[in-house]
Design a protein around this motif. Structure first.
Motif, PDB file in Angstrom:
ATOM      1  N   SER A  53       0.819  -1.209   0.000  1.00 46.77           N
ATOM      2  CA  SER A  53       0.000   0.000   0.000  1.00 46.77           C
ATOM      3  C   SER A  53       0.856   1.263   0.000  1.00 46.77           C
ATOM      4  O   SER A  53       0.384   2.332  -0.348  1.00 46.77           O
ATOM      5  CB  SER A  53      -0.946   0.005   1.204  1.00 46.77           C
ATOM      6  OG  SER A  53      -0.204   0.187   2.387  1.00 46.77           O
ATOM      7  N   VAL A  77      -5.412  -0.727  -4.858  1.00 46.97           N
ATOM      8  CA  VAL A  77      -4.923  -1.131  -3.541  1.00 46.97           C
ATOM      9  C   VAL A  77      -5.884  -0.665  -2.442  1.00 46.97           C
ATOM     10  O   VAL A  77      -6.174  -1.395  -1.496  1.00 46.97           O
ATOM     11  CB  VAL A  77      -3.490  -0.595  -3.308  1.00 46.97           C
ATOM     12  CG1 VAL A  77      -3.057  -0.805  -1.867  1.00 46.97           C
ATOM     13  CG2 VAL A  77      -2.519  -1.296  -4.255  1.00 46.97           C
ATOM     14  N   GLY A  78      -6.428   0.547  -2.599  1.00 47.36           N
ATOM     15  CA  GLY A  78      -7.373   1.062  -1.615  1.00 47.36           C
ATOM     16  C   GLY A  78      -8.571   0.130  -1.435  1.00 47.36           C
ATOM     17  O   GLY A  78      -9.035  -0.098  -0.320  1.00 47.36           O
ATOM     18  N   LEU A 117      -7.690  -3.017   0.503  1.00 42.70           N
ATOM     19  CA  LEU A 117      -7.547  -2.755   1.935  1.00 42.70           C
ATOM     20  C   LEU A 117      -8.906  -2.607   2.619  1.00 42.70           C
ATOM     21  O   LEU A 117      -9.096  -3.085   3.729  1.00 42.70           O
ATOM     22  CB  LEU A 117      -6.738  -1.471   2.166  1.00 42.70           C
ATOM     23  CG  LEU A 117      -5.264  -1.498   1.764  1.00 42.70           C
ATOM     24  CD1 LEU A 117      -4.641  -0.117   1.924  1.00 42.70           C
ATOM     25  CD2 LEU A 117      -4.495  -2.521   2.597  1.00 42.70           C
ATOM     26  N   TRP A 170       2.210   0.173   8.133  1.00 40.16           N
ATOM     27  CA  TRP A 170       0.970   0.596   7.530  1.00 40.16           C
ATOM     28  C   TRP A 170       0.424   1.858   8.180  1.00 40.16           C
ATOM     29  O   TRP A 170       0.036   2.807   7.519  1.00 40.16           O
ATOM     30  CB  TRP A 170      -0.008  -0.557   7.664  1.00 40.16           C
ATOM     31  CG  TRP A 170      -1.312  -0.330   7.035  1.00 40.16           C
ATOM     32  CD1 TRP A 170      -1.631   0.641   6.133  1.00 40.16           C
ATOM     33  CD2 TRP A 170      -2.469  -1.088   7.250  1.00 40.16           C
ATOM     34  NE1 TRP A 170      -2.929   0.515   5.765  1.00 40.16           N
ATOM     35  CE2 TRP A 170      -3.475  -0.538   6.441  1.00 40.16           C
ATOM     36  CE3 TRP A 170      -2.770  -2.199   8.035  1.00 40.16           C
ATOM     37  CZ2 TRP A 170      -4.760  -1.056   6.409  1.00 40.16           C
ATOM     38  CZ3 TRP A 170      -4.040  -2.709   7.989  1.00 40.16           C
ATOM     39  CH2 TRP A 170      -5.025  -2.145   7.190  1.00 40.16           C
TER      40      TRP A 170
END
Ligand code: ADP
Ligand code: MG
Length: 260
Positions: A210, A230-231, A234, A254
């Motif tokens: 990320s 990627v968002g 997650l 993170w």
């Protein structure tokens, strides 16, 4: 300068280790290849680089800038590596020669790919060392005299010295402490931005991913199980694999500052 991988399959010793993997890395894009250990990430990268073990059976298509790489001659692929596609591996030791100074090693790819004179190559090596923020005097030192993070900076300088259009980084920070890891990721992000390179970043750590990638391809047992921003991975992981990776992600990297 795009990379397009289509239906890539790889067999080693008669065993299928990568099956029908497709993804692409557009010009300037930052794509992560993520999955548990053994999911086929490294072999996929090695296939792109033409560095699979002898006897590997490969099918599908890998196109770089529209040109098919599968079946190309070793010599042509070797010319591509370094010049157009830079590589950084997990263990910088594997890229470094213990018997040569850092300066010579950073200068070497330049001498090979751009036929620079020794003097010009060394001047460029100093500029490259500065770019990866190596301390003054590092060029005269030998790999064993450096810290793990510094060695990885050297490996990055070598990978980028010929100004490739894409960087493939295979777990480049996995062997490093969390703090150093964050520094190297930050550095990589800046370098990729500065040069307008595309990035194919391999990791088993979603937190690391990320930090550097905007899109990701999730592998399990050599197959793509999920792709996306990627968002989204997650906040709304679609596969069990991604949910597992989310649970295992390094919380210290993170979370932004404060609660490490
Ligand atoms: N040189 C090799 N010979 C035989 N099998 C291999 C070789 N390299 C990797 N494999 C197998 O292929 C699978 C994928 O490996 P790899 O791409 O290295 O996984 P990852 O990088 O995701 O950890 C694993 O099951 C691994 O054991
Ligand atoms: Mg690997």
């Amino acid at each position: 300068m795009s990379l397009v991988v289509e239906n890539l399959s790889i067999e080693l010793d008669g065993r299928r280790v990568v099956t029908d993997v497709s993804f692409d890395v557009a010009d300037g894009a930052r794509v992560g290849l993520i999955g548990e250990s053994g999911s086929g990430k490294s072999l996929t990268a090695l296939a792109v680089l033409g560095l699979l073990p002898e006897g590997a059976a490969v099918s599908g298509s890998i196109r770089w800038n529209g040109t098919e790489l599968i079946g190309r001659h070793d010599r042509e692929l070797a010319a591509l590596r370094g010049a157009e596609i830079g590589i950084v591996f997990q263990e910088p030791q594997t890229a470094l020669n213990p018997l040569r100074t850092v300066g010579r090693q950073i200068a070497e790819p330049l001498r090979i790919h751009s036929r620079a004179s020794r003097r010009d190559a060394l001047a460029r090596a100093q500029a490259d060392a500065d770019r990866v923020r190596l301390p003054e005097g590092t060029l005269r030192r030998y790999p064993h005299q450096l810290s793990g993070g510094q060695r990885q900076r050297v490996a990055i300088a070598m990978a980028l010295s010929a100004r490739p259009r894409m960087l493939i980084a295979d777990e480049p920070t996995t062997a490093l402490d969390v703090t150093i890891q964050a520094e190297i990721l930050d550095l990589l992000g800046h370098l990729v931005d500065d040069d307008g390179m595309s990035l194919l970043f391999i990791t088993h750590d979603l937190a690391v991913l990320s930090q550097v990638a905007t899109h990701a391809v999730v592998l399990e047992h050599g197959r793509v199980v999920e792709t996306g921003a990627v968002g989204d991975l997650l906040t709304a992981p679609a596969s069990e694999v991604t949910r597992g990776l989310l649970r295992d992600a390094t919380a210290t990297v993170w979370r932004p500052e404060g609660d490490a």
